[in-house]
Scaffold this active site. Structure first.
Site, PDB file in Angstrom:
ATOM      1  N   ALA A   1       0.816  -1.213   0.000  1.00 54.37           N
ATOM      2  CA  ALA A   1       0.000   0.000   0.000  1.00 54.37           C
ATOM      3  C   ALA A   1       0.849   1.262   0.000  1.00 54.37           C
ATOM      4  O   ALA A   1       0.532   2.234  -0.701  1.00 54.37           O
ATOM      5  CB  ALA A   1      -0.933  -0.008   1.203  1.00 54.37           C
ATOM      6  N   THR A   2       1.940   1.280   0.756  1.00 53.59           N
ATOM      7  CA  THR A   2       2.759   2.499   0.827  1.00 53.59           C
ATOM      8  C   THR A   2       3.254   2.887  -0.567  1.00 53.59           C
ATOM      9  O   THR A   2       3.181   4.067  -0.959  1.00 53.59           O
ATOM     10  CB  THR A   2       3.964   2.287   1.776  1.00 53.59           C
TER      11      THR A   2
ATOM     12  N   ASN B   1      -6.922   2.191  10.506  1.00 58.97           N
ATOM     13  CA  ASN B   1      -6.097   1.098  11.018  1.00 58.97           C
ATOM     14  C   ASN B   1      -6.039   1.048  12.543  1.00 58.97           C
ATOM     15  O   ASN B   1      -5.872  -0.006  13.127  1.00 58.97           O
ATOM     16  CB  ASN B   1      -4.670   1.187  10.452  1.00 58.97           C
TER      17      ASN B   1
ATOM     18  N   SER C   1      -2.661  -3.966   0.716  1.00 61.14           N
ATOM     19  CA  SER C   1      -1.485  -4.826   0.915  1.00 61.14           C
ATOM     20  C   SER C   1      -1.952  -6.238   1.245  1.00 61.14           C
ATOM     21  O   SER C   1      -2.846  -6.414   2.090  1.00 61.14           O
ATOM     22  CB  SER C   1      -0.661  -4.337   2.104  1.00 61.14           C
TER      23      SER C   1
ATOM     24  N   HIS D   1      -0.506  -8.549   3.028  1.00 59.96           N
ATOM     25  CA  HIS D   1      -0.194  -9.101   4.357  1.00 59.96           C
ATOM     26  C   HIS D   1      -1.251  -8.767   5.407  1.00 59.96           C
ATOM     27  O   HIS D   1      -1.184  -9.239   6.538  1.00 59.96           O
ATOM     28  CB  HIS D   1       1.196  -8.647   4.817  1.00 59.96           C
TER      29      HIS D   1
ATOM     30  N   THR E   1      11.364  -6.421 -12.062  1.00 57.37           N
ATOM     31  CA  THR E   1      10.993  -7.842 -12.217  1.00 57.37           C
ATOM     32  C   THR E   1       9.867  -8.224 -11.263  1.00 57.37           C
ATOM     33  O   THR E   1       9.880  -7.850 -10.082  1.00 57.37           O
ATOM     34  CB  THR E   1      12.234  -8.727 -11.963  1.00 57.37           C
TER      35      THR E   1
ATOM     36  N   CYS F   1       6.703   5.262  18.537  1.00 54.90           N
ATOM     37  CA  CYS F   1       7.754   5.409  19.537  1.00 54.90           C
ATOM     38  C   CYS F   1       8.906   6.228  18.963  1.00 54.90           C
ATOM     39  O   CYS F   1       9.560   5.815  18.030  1.00 54.90           O
ATOM     40  CB  CYS F   1       8.244   4.042  19.961  1.00 54.90           C
TER      41      CYS F   1
END
Ligand code: PLP
Length: 387
Positions: free
Chosen positions: A70-71, A150, A196, A198, A237, A320
């Site tokens: 996605a990024t 998110n 994405s 994942h 590729t 963080c």
């Protein structure tokens, strides 16, 4: 370890692993080497995966562009679109609760002269659609609003936003990274979207930029130069196993019944409120994606809780920075003060989360929060009515 951080990433589905391993072993040829049979076979796998993803989303396969996630899709779209059309206008509309992949891309476009309106949200994480309408200018190029947040799981009224954009003839991009593969989505009224693999039990490092009517007009300037893959918009590729794995994961996700996940999430929230005093479930008044709870445990800093429950994989929206956790921009946008924003924890479930795990999590949290509060002078003051 009990894993409740599925909005960050998910475990690979065994079926996805099996099909990826086979492709890794057998289909190592470059999918662009169509001079020989092995290359043509890899190419066929890529195009079949594209077809399968398009089927899962009820869109045309030519509109699916493979990216590393996605990024990258966000960067290709936003930077490429601005580069191509900035002579028509420099104004873009987005929202304060978007993912950093969006917000930081807009920050870099602002350096190039873009004028970005960041729409606020209310306490329930909702946009004011009237304000969205009023923000549209003659030189507005694009509206970019995510489908599911998110951190909180709060859903945006994507169809209504799309209608407003259509009315004003402004393209609409939606970051659908937290909803594709997790809920039924319709891309009918959306011009651009991204996701994405994942996030729905597929591999990391692979995703999609959806471009409606891709090929009819050249709508984007490419970010990087190279070969002709993906119509030159994303040269390099192909990662054949990842692309095949993503298609498999999306096909499985599309046919997965989400009722159990929603029931478990709802059970978890009901029990938390019953068992632990002074908790607030964020965005409860809004429509939310069915696997996510973001919960404020008053006077319990999330980082303190995390060290107390090392057997749980949880997350806070806090980024963080040099050991200091900055309060989440999403929670602050929802009008939480800094202290409350530091006391929020995100629980994100998946199809692999069991009821036994949720019951265990409830017991662990109940004990940990009780211990932390008992040792906390702030909590004692609060209990005595002095805070
Ligand atoms: N957009 C949203 C809403 C996300 O949740 C994420 C990842 O957490 C991204 C974009 C970026 O996805 P990736 O890291 O896979 O590129």
């Amino acid at each position: 370890m009990i894993y409740l951080d599925n909005n960050a990433s998910t475990a690979l589905d065994e079926e996805v692993i099996a099909c990826m391993v086979e492709v890794m072993r057998e289909d190592y040829a470059n999918a662009s080497s169509t001079q020989h049979k092995l290359g043509r076979r890899a190419n066929h796998l890529i195009e079949s995966a594209r077809e399968s993803i398009a089927n899962s989303l009820a869109v045309e396969s030519k509109d699916i562009l493979f990216t590393s996630g996605a990024t990258e899709a966000i960067n290709i779209l936003l930077k490429g679109f601005f580069a191509r059309y900035q002579h028509f206008g420099k104004h873009i509309i987005t929202c304060t609760t978007e993912h950093k992949a969006i917000l930081n891309t807009f920050q870099s476009l602002e350096q190039l002269g873009a004028e970005v309106t960041y729409l606020p949200v209310d306490k329930n994480g909702q946009l004011d659609l009237g304000q969205l309408k009023n923000s549209i200018r003659k030189d507005t190029l694009l509206v970019s609003i995510m489908s599911a947040n998110n951190e909180t799981g709060i859903l945006s009224p994507v169809d209504e936003i799309a209608e407003i954009c259509k009315d004003k003839k402004i393209p609409f991009f939606s970051d659908m990274t937290q909803s594709i593969g997790k809920q039924k989505v319709s891309l009918d009224k959306i011009d651009f979207a991204c996701f994405s693999a994942h996030k729905f039990h597929g591999p990391k490092g692979i995703g999609v930029l959806y471009i409606k009517n891709n090929g009819r007009a050249k709508v984007l300037d490419p970010l990087i130069s190279g070969g002709t893959q993906e119509k030159g918009l994303r040269p390099g590729t192909y990662d054949t196993p990842a692309i095949v794995g993503m298609a498999k994961a999306l096909a499985i996700a599309t046919n997965t019944n989400r009722d159990t996940i929603r029931q478990l999430r709802n059970f978890f929230e009901k029990e938390i409120v019953k068992r632990i005093p002074e908790v607030v479930i964020l965005g409860q008044a809004s429509d939310r994606i069915d696997n996510t709870s973001n919960i404020l445990f008053k006077h319990v800093r999330s980082e303190v809780l995390f060290t107390k429950v090392p057997m749980l994989a949880l997350s806070s929206g806090a980024a963080c920075v040099s050991g200091d956790s900055a309060p989440s921009h999403v929670l602050k946008a929802m009008q939480l003060n800094d202290e409350d924003a530091r006391c929020c924890v995100r629980f994100s479930l998946s199809k692999y989360t069991s009821k036994a795990e949720i019951v265990q999590v409830l017991n662990i949290l109940d004990d940990a929060i009780c211990d932390i509060r008992n040792e906390s002078p702030t909590w004692q003051l609060f209990k005595a009515g002095l805070l």
